[in-house]
Design an enzyme around this catalytic site. Structure first.
Site, PDB file in Angstrom:
ATOM      1  CG  HIS A   1       5.007   1.028   3.089  1.00  0.00           C
ATOM      2  ND1 HIS A   1       4.441   2.148   2.518  1.00  0.00           N
ATOM      3  CD2 HIS A   1       4.431   0.908   4.316  1.00  0.00           C
ATOM      4  CE1 HIS A   1       3.578   2.685   3.362  1.00  0.00           C
ATOM      5  NE2 HIS A   1       3.542   1.942   4.455  1.00  0.00           N
TER       6      HIS A   1
ATOM      7  CG  ASP B   1       1.685   5.240   4.734  1.00  0.00           C
ATOM      8  OD1 ASP B   1       1.219   4.103   4.896  1.00  0.00           O
ATOM      9  OD2 ASP B   1       2.800   5.598   5.166  1.00  0.00           O
TER      10      ASP B   1
ATOM     11  CG  HIS C   1      -0.214   0.132   2.532  1.00  0.00           C
ATOM     12  ND1 HIS C   1       0.452  -0.931   3.107  1.00  0.00           N
ATOM     13  CD2 HIS C   1      -0.052   1.185   3.382  1.00  0.00           C
ATOM     14  CE1 HIS C   1       0.986  -0.552   4.253  1.00  0.00           C
ATOM     15  NE2 HIS C   1       0.704   0.737   4.442  1.00  0.00           N
TER      16      HIS C   1
ATOM     17  NE  ARG D   1       2.170   6.596   9.034  1.00  0.00           N
ATOM     18  CZ  ARG D   1       1.099   5.935   8.604  1.00  0.00           C
ATOM     19  NH1 ARG D   1       1.220   4.682   8.199  1.00  0.00           N
ATOM     20  NH2 ARG D   1      -0.089   6.514   8.601  1.00  0.00           N
TER      21      ARG D   1
END
Length: 304
Positions: A280, A121, A119, A295
């Site tokens: 990723h 983000d 995917h 994150r």
């Protein structure tokens, strides 16, 4: 906020030296295609504009940067990421109690993580992210790696017939496939109104590097918005299966090892990646061991 248009355009295989000098740091390429480890920099210290500009150039060029042994605080994490743009507050993931811009990622001994799907983000946002900066807080001694994929390279390697076929197509990106199960019915209704499904071009252009990028991911893309306008078919199932077959073919490009780099985490490792040009996959091979991450995600621009 630092911007740069100095990144070089995509090459078939990089002919750069393995180690490159930038202003304020060095980078050592991880693969010929994607990824580089950054050395000679302490992210706890203030960074001047020239160093920040060089970091952005390196990010566009290598697509994901790795920093080892960076024992930064959550406040420093937020401050560092904010140098590259405005930060988002994620509507579903839990947040750091003092810094809502930091999401807390990871399962526990009773619950597996669920990020093991290729995917990009928040591609379900009308304006998706420019980049993400992830710091490892705790990780198992073995397992829990993350894979990144160069989707500009994936597009460049497509057969010309496929490039012609996907030219002008738009994909529908939706928050619900990835996050609907984490919400209550009331939260789903609220977030459906706040985040309706959006369309982005199947092939987007990098706003800084100029590369063409294959911009579909199986984490959030549900279908092709205008496949029927371009498809040729005899009967209805040709149209439906044709769309599904094409999407599955495009999804599979992220799984090609030649387009990938893989990181073994250690505590205080930071990965900084370009969400416009990469996907990723967080490998979930370590349960019931625990991996905890923080994150920050930097808001980008509308794909074109």
């Amino acid at each position: 906020m630092i911007h740069s248009n100095a990144a070089t355009r995509l090459k078939e295989v990089s002919t750069d030296p393995v180690t490159l000098d930038y202003h304020g740091f060095t980078v050592t390429r991880s693969t010929p295609t994607i990824g580089a480890e950054v050395g000679g920099i302490d992210l706890r210290e203030p960074l001047d504009d020239a160093t920040l500009t060089s970091l952005r150039q390196a990010l566009v060029r290598h697509k994901v940067l790795f920093f080892r042994d960076q024992d930064i605080t959550p406040a420093q994490h937020v401050q560092l990421a904010r140098h590259f743009g405005e930060l988002e507050v994620h509507p579903v993931f839990p947040h750091h109690p003092d810094h809502p811009e930091l999401v807390l990622l990871g399962g526990n001994k009773d619950m597996r993580g669920r990020e093991n799907i290729y995917h990009s983000d928040v591609s379900w946002r009308e304006v998706p992210s420019m980049a993400s900066m992830l710091r490892c807080v705790e990780c198992p001694e073995a397992g829990g790696d993350t894979i990144w994929v160069d989707m500009a390279r994936a597009y460049a390697a497509l057969p010309e017939a496929v490039k012609e076929r996907i030219d002008g197509l738009y994909a529908v990106h939706d928050i619900m496939p990835g996050f609907g199960a984490r919400m209550t019915p009331v939260e789903r209704e609220i977030n459906r109104k706040k985040f309706p499904a959006v369309t982005h071009p199947v092939v987007r252009t990098h706003p800084e590097g100029g590369e063409k990028i294959l911009y579909v991911n199986e984490g959030f893309v549900t279908h092709l918005a205008n496949f029927g306008e371009k498809a040729q078919f005899r009967v209805g199932f040709d149209f439906r299966y044709g769309e599904l077959d094409l999407l599955q073919y495009l999804f599979r490009q992220a799984a090609v090892p030649e387009y990938q780099v893989r990181l073994k985490w250690r505590p205080n490792t930071i990965a900084f990646w370009d969400n416009r040009s990469t996907q990723h996959y967080a490998v979930q091979d370590y349960f019931p061991a625990v991996r905890r991450m923080m994150r920050a995600t930097i808001i980008g621009d509308k794909p074109f």
